[in-house]
Design an enzyme around this catalytic site. Structure first.
Site, PDB file in Angstrom:
ATOM      1  N   ILE A 255      -3.726   2.755   0.232  1.00 24.63           N
ATOM      2  CA  ILE A 255      -4.514   2.108  -1.195  1.00 24.63           C
ATOM      3  C   ILE A 255      -3.292   1.263  -1.961  1.00 24.63           C
ATOM      4  O   ILE A 255      -2.226   1.600  -1.810  1.00 24.63           O
ATOM      5  CB  ILE A 255      -4.788   3.261  -2.367  1.00 24.63           C
ATOM      6  CG1 ILE A 255      -6.012   4.246  -1.413  1.00 24.63           C
ATOM      7  CG2 ILE A 255      -5.424   2.588  -3.414  1.00 24.63           C
ATOM      8  CD1 ILE A 255      -7.166   3.482  -1.183  1.00 24.63           C
TER       9      ILE A 255
ATOM     10  N   THR B 108       0.866  -1.046   0.043  1.00 21.60           N
ATOM     11  CA  THR B 108       0.147  -0.156   0.007  1.00 21.60           C
ATOM     12  C   THR B 108       0.846   1.149  -0.103  1.00 21.60           C
ATOM     13  O   THR B 108       2.141   1.175   0.632  1.00 21.60           O
ATOM     14  CB  THR B 108      -0.918   0.150   1.201  1.00 21.60           C
ATOM     15  OG1 THR B 108      -0.201  -0.076   2.530  1.00 21.60           O
ATOM     16  CG2 THR B 108      -1.848  -1.149   1.272  1.00 21.60           C
ATOM     17  N   ASP B 109       0.369   2.367  -0.252  1.00 21.76           N
ATOM     18  CA  ASP B 109       0.903   3.723  -0.245  1.00 21.76           C
ATOM     19  C   ASP B 109       0.654   4.433   0.646  1.00 21.76           C
ATOM     20  O   ASP B 109       0.258   4.134   1.721  1.00 21.76           O
ATOM     21  CB  ASP B 109       0.714   4.231  -1.837  1.00 21.76           C
ATOM     22  CG  ASP B 109      -0.626   4.518  -1.953  1.00 21.76           C
ATOM     23  OD1 ASP B 109      -1.586   4.617  -1.090  1.00 21.76           O
ATOM     24  OD2 ASP B 109      -1.097   4.923  -3.029  1.00 21.76           O
ATOM     25  N   LYS B 110       0.987   5.764   0.907  1.00 18.74           N
ATOM     26  CA  LYS B 110       0.864   6.537   2.005  1.00 18.74           C
ATOM     27  C   LYS B 110      -0.627   6.806   2.200  1.00 18.74           C
ATOM     28  O   LYS B 110      -1.041   7.190   3.281  1.00 18.74           O
ATOM     29  CB  LYS B 110       1.593   8.005   1.682  1.00 18.74           C
ATOM     30  CG  LYS B 110       1.799   8.830   2.802  1.00 18.74           C
ATOM     31  CD  LYS B 110       2.455  10.084   2.457  1.00 18.74           C
ATOM     32  CE  LYS B 110       2.773  10.820   3.758  1.00 18.74           C
ATOM     33  NZ  LYS B 110       3.601  12.015   3.454  1.00 18.74           N
TER      34      LYS B 110
END
Length: 137
Positions: free
Chosen positions: A19, A14-16
């Site tokens: 997501i 996932t990203d920041k």
């Protein structure tokens, strides 16, 4: 035979924003393809022992809905095209609610270890027949 591969989204995928990063879906396609071929009775190792590799020649992706950490994604892989020297697999990924989150295709060619095109219908008819049987399911 079950063509549905299950992947649980990992935190590092996932990203920041929490997501799943888009690049991970390509990895999941490969995981599902490895599973698909094994379920078909032709795992990568068996194919490579013949001296055949199947590199990716193209990828097509459509991102529909986001996924997040710990979500389980069902990935259905289906063989949609098979010729003597190439094949195409379609991937449909769904969340736990059954909603499509991703659709994609990967195209592959058959090569020998020196990089020459292999026509599996002539050189490895058992492998070709397994692909054709899968197409007709």
């Amino acid at each position: 035979m079950n063509n549905v591969y299950k992947h649980t989204v990992q935190y590092y995928e996932t990203d920041k924003m929490g997501i799943t990063h888009h690049s991970n879906y390509i990895r999941w396609m490969e995981e599902a393809r490895v599973y698909f071929l094994a379920e078909m009775g032709w795992p990568f190792k068996k194919i490579e022992e013949l001296g055949v590799v199947s590199p990716v020649t193209s990828i097509d992706c459509k991102y529909k809905l986001p996924t997040t950490f710990e979500e389980v994604v069902d990935i259905e892989a289906s063989l949609v095209e098979c010729k003597s020297f190439k094949f195409v697999i379609e991937y449909i990924m769904k969340n736990a609610e059954g909603k499509v989150v991703f659709e994609g295709h990967s195209a592959h060619c058959f090569l020998d270890m020196e990089g020459n095109i292999v026509r599996v219908n002539k050189e490895y008819p058992e492998l070709y027949q397994a692909f054709m049987n899968k197409m007709n399911e």
